[in-house]
Write a protein that holds these residues in place. Structure first.
Motif, PDB file in Angstrom:
ATOM      1  N   LEU A   8       0.824  -1.209   0.000  1.00 20.01           N
ATOM      2  CA  LEU A   8       0.000   0.000   0.000  1.00 20.01           C
ATOM      3  C   LEU A   8       0.857   1.257   0.000  1.00 20.01           C
ATOM      4  CD1 LEU A   8      -2.729   1.528   0.402  1.00 20.01           C
ATOM      5  CD2 LEU A   8      -2.367   1.247   2.868  1.00 20.01           C
TER       6      LEU A   8
ATOM      7  N   ALA B 135      -3.051   7.064   6.730  1.00 16.30           N
ATOM      8  CA  ALA B 135      -3.178   5.647   6.404  1.00 16.30           C
ATOM      9  C   ALA B 135      -4.579   5.217   5.992  1.00 16.30           C
ATOM     10  CB  ALA B 135      -2.706   4.753   7.542  1.00 16.30           C
TER      11      ALA B 135
ATOM     12  N   ALA C 231      -4.376  -0.468   5.002  1.00 17.54           N
ATOM     13  CA  ALA C 231      -3.159  -0.755   5.771  1.00 17.54           C
ATOM     14  C   ALA C 231      -3.332  -1.974   6.677  1.00 17.54           C
ATOM     15  CB  ALA C 231      -2.769   0.465   6.606  1.00 17.54           C
TER      16      ALA C 231
ATOM     17  N   THR D 184       3.365  -0.995   4.028  1.00 19.89           N
ATOM     18  CA  THR D 184       2.625   0.262   3.887  1.00 19.89           C
ATOM     19  C   THR D 184       3.603   1.421   3.888  1.00 19.89           C
ATOM     20  OG1 THR D 184       0.664  -0.612   5.012  1.00 19.89           O
ATOM     21  CG2 THR D 184       0.882   1.780   4.896  1.00 19.89           C
TER      22      THR D 184
END
Length: 288
Positions: free
Chosen positions: A216, A222, A226, A232
């Motif tokens: 991601l 976020a 996530a 991430t």
């Protein structure tokens, strides 16, 4: 220009080693249900995490807050920032903007965004993501309403570096066709910024059920994706505008592209040479 204020999530990460086992228990509970786990009263938040209120109080002070109310307010501000639209974003800048030229303010904001983004990249996670993108597993790339241009940019470069790269169209109605071909161990690179898109979350959920590994690229707050991603990357993007900037995001993507290229060298070099030959045959580019 004032320094960029780190999110509570980033403070947890930078101070994690200083926390006791009990404090880490609350920190972990907060990260798993962020920011909701910290929006309740200190007593309720502590009970849900299985710790005492004094433990929570000590932890938030280690993060730099005077007390739980200040910590709670910081989480509320982050939540508000997540859902703010262009009009609200511009209003913030309009009231806080210094009396300097837009170019100077913009340059300062972009520079801070780049610094903050790269300072908060987990290098081990970055290297693991590059290895996955360079592996023989299939790579699928998708973006949202604004970030689809970033997805297309990433696809163009990764497709030049290696085979087996697929760019999902902007229409969610077609996504099941791509999911049908996803296999265990494939990679799904998702771009999702604030005003997060439910379709992207659902795609990540379905792909994860097929044991696809999600990477991601999101903002500092976020995306909900996530919770499903094994890697991430948080990119800062606030600028003096009604819109967020993607300059730091693009830079992070280019770093991933460069790392993936190095992982696959010299196979990537051979592919580049073949592409050049094809471009020469099509006479697409002007000769120098």
């Amino acid at each position: 220009m004032a320094a960029v204020t780190p999110t509570v999530r980033q403070l947890l990460r930078s101070h994690y080693r200083e926390l006791t086992l009990s404090e880490r228990k609350f920190a972990n509970a907060l990260v798993q249900d962020y920011p909701n786990a910290g929006l309740a009263s200190i007593t309720a938040a502590a009970e849900r995490a299985g710790v005492s209120a004094p433990v929570v109080a000590r932890m938030v002070q280690k993060l730099g807050f005077k007390g739980y109310p200040q910590f709670h307010q910081a989480l509320l501000q982050e939540l508000q920032a997540k859902v703010s639209g262009p009009t609200e974003r511009r209003a913030v800048w309009a009231t806080e903007a210094p009396e300097s030229h837009m170019l100077n303010r913009f340059a300062g904001a972009v520079t801070q965004n780049l610094t903050q983004t790269f300072a908060n990249v987990d290098t081990a996670q970055f290297d693991a993501a590059a290895r996955l993108l360079a592996s023989d597993a299939g790579v699928y790339i998708v973006g949202g309403r604004i970030t689809r241009s970033l997805a297309e940019y990433a696809f163009t470069h990764f497709q030049a570096i290696r085979e087996g790269v697929t760019h999902l169209t902007s229409s969610p109605a077609t996504w099941p066709h791509y999911v049908l071909d996803m296999e265990d161990g494939d990679a799904l690179l998702i771009f999702d910024m604030r005003r997060y898109e439910e379709n992207l979350l659902r795609l990540a959920e379905i792909a994860s059920e097929r044991r696809v590994r999600v990477i991601l690229v999101t903002d500092q707050w976020a995306s909900p994706v996530a919770g499903l991603a094994e890697a991430t990357f948080h990119c800062w993007g606030e600028i003096p505008s009604a819109w967020d900037s993607n300059i730091a995001t693009l830079s992070l993507v280019e770093a991933l592209i460069a790392a993936t290229q190095e992982e696959r060298w010299p196979e990537a070099r051979e592919r580049f040479e073949q592409l050049d030959s094809l471009f020469e045959m099509t006479r697409l580019f002007r000769r120098p």
